[in-house]
Design a protein around this motif. Structure first.
Motif, PDB file in Angstrom:
ATOM      1  N   ILE A   3       0.834  -1.203   0.000  1.00  0.00           N
ATOM      2  CA  ILE A   3       0.000   0.000   0.000  1.00  0.00           C
ATOM      3  C   ILE A   3       0.867   1.250   0.000  1.00  0.00           C
ATOM      4  O   ILE A   3       0.682   2.159  -0.810  1.00  0.00           O
ATOM      5  CB  ILE A   3      -0.937   0.014   1.215  1.00  0.00           C
ATOM      6  CG1 ILE A   3      -1.789  -1.248   1.258  1.00  0.00           C
ATOM      7  CG2 ILE A   3      -1.823   1.262   1.190  1.00  0.00           C
ATOM      8  CD1 ILE A   3      -2.675  -1.421   0.054  1.00  0.00           C
ATOM      9  N   ASN A   4       1.818   1.308   0.913  1.00  0.00           N
ATOM     10  CA  ASN A   4       2.700   2.463   1.037  1.00  0.00           C
ATOM     11  C   ASN A   4       4.076   2.019   1.477  1.00  0.00           C
ATOM     12  O   ASN A   4       4.213   1.082   2.277  1.00  0.00           O
ATOM     13  CB  ASN A   4       2.149   3.475   2.052  1.00  0.00           C
ATOM     14  CG  ASN A   4       1.283   4.530   1.392  1.00  0.00           C
ATOM     15  OD1 ASN A   4       1.727   5.217   0.479  1.00  0.00           O
ATOM     16  ND2 ASN A   4       0.041   4.655   1.853  1.00  0.00           N
ATOM     17  N   ARG A  38      -1.247  -5.049   2.701  1.00  0.00           N
ATOM     18  CA  ARG A  38      -2.571  -5.586   2.990  1.00  0.00           C
ATOM     19  C   ARG A  38      -2.691  -6.997   2.435  1.00  0.00           C
ATOM     20  O   ARG A  38      -2.314  -7.248   1.284  1.00  0.00           O
ATOM     21  CB  ARG A  38      -3.649  -4.693   2.375  1.00  0.00           C
ATOM     22  CG  ARG A  38      -5.077  -5.152   2.671  1.00  0.00           C
ATOM     23  CD  ARG A  38      -6.079  -4.306   1.898  1.00  0.00           C
ATOM     24  NE  ARG A  38      -5.986  -4.576   0.463  1.00  0.00           N
ATOM     25  CZ  ARG A  38      -6.640  -3.873  -0.464  1.00  0.00           C
ATOM     26  NH1 ARG A  38      -7.380  -2.843  -0.110  1.00  0.00           N
ATOM     27  NH2 ARG A  38      -6.514  -4.182  -1.736  1.00  0.00           N
ATOM     28  N   GLU A 114     -11.356  -3.261   5.906  1.00  0.00           N
ATOM     29  CA  GLU A 114     -11.280  -1.925   5.308  1.00  0.00           C
ATOM     30  C   GLU A 114     -12.023  -0.983   6.272  1.00  0.00           C
ATOM     31  O   GLU A 114     -12.914  -1.425   6.999  1.00  0.00           O
ATOM     32  CB  GLU A 114     -11.950  -1.915   3.927  1.00  0.00           C
ATOM     33  CG  GLU A 114     -11.213  -2.713   2.856  1.00  0.00           C
ATOM     34  CD  GLU A 114      -9.926  -2.043   2.384  1.00  0.00           C
ATOM     35  OE1 GLU A 114      -9.702  -0.856   2.756  1.00  0.00           O
ATOM     36  OE2 GLU A 114      -9.157  -2.692   1.666  1.00  0.00           O
ATOM     37  N   GLY A 116      -8.329   1.436   5.471  1.00  0.00           N
ATOM     38  CA  GLY A 116      -6.965   1.349   5.956  1.00  0.00           C
ATOM     39  C   GLY A 116      -6.600   2.510   6.870  1.00  0.00           C
ATOM     40  O   GLY A 116      -7.440   3.076   7.568  1.00  0.00           O
ATOM     41  N   GLN A 118      -4.635   5.374   5.844  1.00  0.00           N
ATOM     42  CA  GLN A 118      -4.079   6.517   5.129  1.00  0.00           C
ATOM     43  C   GLN A 118      -4.304   7.816   5.906  1.00  0.00           C
ATOM     44  O   GLN A 118      -3.447   8.708   5.903  1.00  0.00           O
ATOM     45  CB  GLN A 118      -4.714   6.618   3.744  1.00  0.00           C
ATOM     46  CG  GLN A 118      -4.130   7.721   2.863  1.00  0.00           C
ATOM     47  CD  GLN A 118      -2.641   7.539   2.604  1.00  0.00           C
ATOM     48  OE1 GLN A 118      -2.197   6.429   2.300  1.00  0.00           O
ATOM     49  NE2 GLN A 118      -1.870   8.604   2.755  1.00  0.00           N
TER      50      GLN A 118
END
Length: 321
Positions: A3-4, A38, A114, A116, A118
């Protein structure tokens, strides 16, 4: 799924990096890497293990993805497992967040839920004076966001209990109420299994000998502990109210059965009077008073009706009919 993956230094984001660059940035002084993935595949976890040097036991727990909430120390790192409740229809589904936190890295592994985090990353990046505290502050920010998600779930359970309590005193089915109360009790137990282990272990992050990663941010973890205590007290109160509601519902069932019994007894009394008179005059004796009297029959019927009217009015007055 990645994701990041970003590097930070002095509380500011340096930029996004690729997974194979992680080990280079981890070695830099006053720099840490924050990675979010994830529902990962085993090869993704093993790749992160190689980059961060994660403990094999923690990696094994993350691969299974079905762990009890816990916080464990491995040398200079922390492995935390948090459960995230999700209200879907009439059920509570539980997702899992695994956190690997070292002096210069944070790896979050999200399973089966869900949204997440962010928003947590965005908030932290807008507060560089706090993000400068390093991975310990990121651990707090993620845990705080998870705990904040508990409150709406508990509030929804309170509303559900209020609705059931209203139905208890209506004409709704008592059996259905008991079923709803047991379902609610099961949801409360699910929430307790989420909160109670975390409550005990969060206390260790701000009291006594705290892990080195948490030094300097203990007051933030104390705030999380206070929130968890509030949730725990709410759950205890709801559990007591559910038990009371069950007792009241059973009492209402008993009262209803008593009312039915009284009505049946009242109707039986009304039937008993004419039955008794008819039984007396139905005996096969040759010499009986009024047996051959022309007005015997209408008098007997009138007597039955008169006595039944008196009995009915009496029963009506005392509330049996």
């Amino acid at each position: 799924m990645l994701i990041n993956c970003a590097a930070y230094q002095h509380g500011k984001r340096i930029g996004d990096i690729t997974p194979d660059q992680i080990s280079d940035y981890v070695k830099r002084p006053e720099c840490f890497v924050w990675v979010a993935i994830r529902d990962p595949q085993p090869d993704e976890i093993h790749a992160m293990q190689a980059e961060f040097g994660l403990h094999p036991l923690a990696v094994e727990d993350a691969l299974s993805g079905h762990q009890r909430p816990k916080i464990e120390e491995y040398d200079d790192s922390i492995f935390a497992v948090l459960h995230v409740p999700l209200v879907k229809g009439d059920q509570i589904e539980v997702g899992e967040l695994d956190l690997f936190v070292g002096p210069n890295y944070v790896l979050s592994v999200r399973h089966r839920f869900e949204p997440g985090f962010q928003a947590v990353r965005d908030r932290a990046e807008h507060e560089p004076h706090l993000l400068e505290r390093g991975s310990g502050y990121v651990l707090y920010a993620l845990m705080d966001n998870v705990v904040d998600r508990y409150f709406p779930v508990v509030d929804a359970l309170e509303v559900e209990l209020e609705q059931i309590e209203e139905r208890i005193f209506s004409e709704d089915s008592p059996k259905r109420n008991i079923q709803h109360l047991y379902d609610l009790k099961h949801k409360l137990m699910t929430m307790r299994h989420i909160v109670e282990p975390l409550l005990e272990m969060t206390h260790k992050l701000h009291g006594g000998r705290v892990p080195q990663i948490c030094v300097g941010v203990q007051e933030y973890f104390r705030d999380i502990y206070d929130h968890l205590t509030r949730v725990s007290l709410q759950l205890d109160g709801l559990r007591d109210m559910v038990i009371t509601a069950m007792s009241v519902n059973l009492s209402m069932i008993t009262l209803h059965e008593g009312e039915v019994t009284k009505k049946l007894a009242a109707y039986a009394a009304l039937v008993a009077v004419p039955t008794m008179i008819a039984g007396i005059y139905g005996m096969n004796f040759e010499h009986m008073p009024e047996l051959h009297w022309a007005y015997g029959y209408p008098l007997a019927v009138a007597l039955m009706v008169a006595i039944d009217v008196v009995v009915w009015r009496r029963l009506r007055r005392i509330g049996w009919l």
